[in-house]
Design a protein around this motif. Sequence first.
Motif, short mmCIF file in Angstrom:
data_model
loop_
_atom_site.label_atom_id
_atom_site.label_comp_id
_atom_site.label_asym_id
_atom_site.label_seq_id
_atom_site.Cartn_x
_atom_site.Cartn_y
_atom_site.Cartn_z
N ALA A 65 83.01 33.25 75.67
CA ALA A 65 83.01 32.80 74.70
C ALA A 65 81.28 33.17 74.71
O ALA A 65 81.12 33.14 72.86
N ILE A 66 80.52 32.68 75.37
CA ILE A 66 78.95 32.94 74.67
C ILE A 66 79.05 34.94 74.37
O ILE A 66 78.12 35.12 73.18
N GLU A 67 79.31 35.38 75.32
CA GLU A 67 79.02 37.16 75.22
C GLU A 67 79.86 37.02 73.59
O GLU A 67 79.71 38.39 72.77
N LEU A 68 81.19 36.38 73.80
CA LEU A 68 82.03 36.77 72.03
C LEU A 68 80.59 36.33 71.10
O LEU A 68 81.18 36.12 69.85
N GLY A 69 80.87 35.49 70.67
CA GLY A 69 79.41 34.95 70.43
C GLY A 69 80.39 33.58 69.61
O GLY A 69 79.67 33.35 68.07
N TYR A 70 81.33 33.06 69.86
CA TYR A 70 81.92 31.85 69.82
C TYR A 70 81.00 30.48 69.61
O TYR A 70 80.34 30.50 70.62
N PRO A 71 81.29 29.35 68.73
CA PRO A 71 80.59 27.94 68.49
C PRO A 71 80.17 27.29 70.06
O PRO A 71 81.35 26.92 70.34
N ALA A 72 79.28 27.72 70.15
CA ALA A 72 79.34 26.96 71.98
C ALA A 72 79.44 25.96 71.96
O ALA A 72 80.21 24.57 72.09
N LEU A 73 79.15 24.38 70.78
CA LEU A 73 79.42 23.17 70.21
C LEU A 73 81.41 23.41 70.20
O LEU A 73 81.32 22.51 71.15
N GLU A 74 81.43 23.74 69.94
CA GLU A 74 82.99 23.65 69.79
C GLU A 74 83.94 23.99 70.97
O GLU A 74 84.86 23.17 71.49
#
Lengths: 350, 224
Positions: free
Chosen positions: B30-39
């Motif tokens: 998720a981090i690698e793909l840039g998705y919002p961490a809080l979500e």
Amino acid sequence: MGELTPKERVLRLLRKEPIDTMPFFSGMGMVVMPGIEKVGCKFAQIHTDASRMAMSAIWSSRLMGFDCVVIPYDMTMESEAVGNEISLYENSEDILYPTIPHKKWKTMEEVEIPKDIMERGRLPLLPKAIKIIKEEAPELPIGCWQLGPFTQAGQMLELDMILKAVFKEKKKVEELLDKLTDMIIELGKWLQASGCDYITLREPGVAADLLSPRTFKELIQPRLTRILDAWKSPKLLHICGQTDPLITMMAECHADGLTVDIKNNIKESRKKLGPDVLLMGNVDTYKITCDPSTTVEQAVEHIKWIIDNGVDAVMPGCDLWPAIVFENMKACVDTTHEYGRRPSPAVGRL
Amino acid sequence: MTTKEELLKQLKEGVINYNEEQVKEAASKAIELGYPALEMIMDGLAAGMEVVGELYERNEYFVPEVLMCADALYAGLDILRPHVPKQESGVVAQVVIGSVQGDVHDIGKNLVKMMFDVAGWQVHDLGRDVPLEKFVEEQLRTDAEVVAMSAMMTTTMLGMKKVIKMIKEKNPNVAIMLGGAPVTKDVAKLFGADGYAESAGNAVQEAIKMIARLREMQQTKAAN
């Protein structure tokens, strides 16, 4: 009060022989502050000296009218004896039981119980205290207890590690529990040989709000049975916390009687067990005996309600918290003796 | 490319099935793909823990399972939390938490702490066997909005009453939460505590409710 001494009353009850009236006794701690004050010491001092331990137990019973004395008071004796340090909280003004702040064993494999464990730590106090009680108060039955293997494991090692290992490393948990089971058998026999009149196996760490009934059946029940088979009678099994799903399995562990706390629906348990099983409990040890806002009338009603639910003896659901409200505690004992004159499900009357 | 929804599902199910590896992989992805961490935290990890709470209530899960799920959740949280932007993180409050003196158990306390960690609170964990004065000192030092105390044994819970009195005397606006096996709602009320966390799952909800109430009180005071 009755024709029998407390010792006769309790020992007859545990053999299911007719008695004069229902006893108020326990397999767990029964020491209360008025008894400790009578001895002239602080709570932290009754755990380390045989005479103080014996006399605070005797005075607690005499002042309140309890039908027993129970020693020891704290759950750290075995863990201390294998080499852990205890906190006694000697400087605290509060009533704090000894604890094991740090455990020396970090893994289950390290656990090794010394053969001469009864000569280590404070354990040698117990035969001495039993001897004093027998001399000073021959009318009182002496109850001793051992923690069950799972609860004891949590005194020897970190509890959350063991809980997780129940799934991840079941074999190691079983080996650990077997070692502790052997230790508990030996310590129980030793207490019985030292002169205790009845013994209680207490395993609060396995209630159904912690472990699944399935885990209880697989992992705990066989070991509780092994311990109880090895001890002579009279012997009790106590589990506090949620025991409704466990009560019939508890009845298969070969104890002479079962004891439970306030979370058990004792009326239902009696139905499940039938009239022949000795069932004891389940005084609320905060609300009824310690809460200053509880009235004497409420305490009396609580005891009558417990007796009407079908117990054979009224017993606190846990160690009595020593800071009792004197009048309420006395009312609990007196009501048991007065209201308990008629036969209970498993025990007749003289 | 793995979609956001797929990763949320992997996080959620990883927590439920106490699969730490799956959670770690999904969080890193998720981090690698840039998705919002809080979500990812809220709709993945926390959503999974919510289901765990339900399983526990239904007696399908017991404490060992919940502890393993918590390990899985932290495995994901450790990866995701550093990537939550400060302004989004929702750190609106601080909590002082610990097991009271005489209590060397901290399973309940750690589960409550986990929910605060998930919600992004600043947690001051005093550990276990904590002397009563320490709760008061730590609250004064940090000005935390909430003090959460846990006692697993009946024999330690009376100590909490004293702490509540000490804290309320110095700072009446602090919300106090009690939790632990022997504490019931009645007991919490009797001690003058504001909230009672029956299970770890309720703790954060209770805390948020309490703070909302305190804010209301202050606004009313200001308006007068």
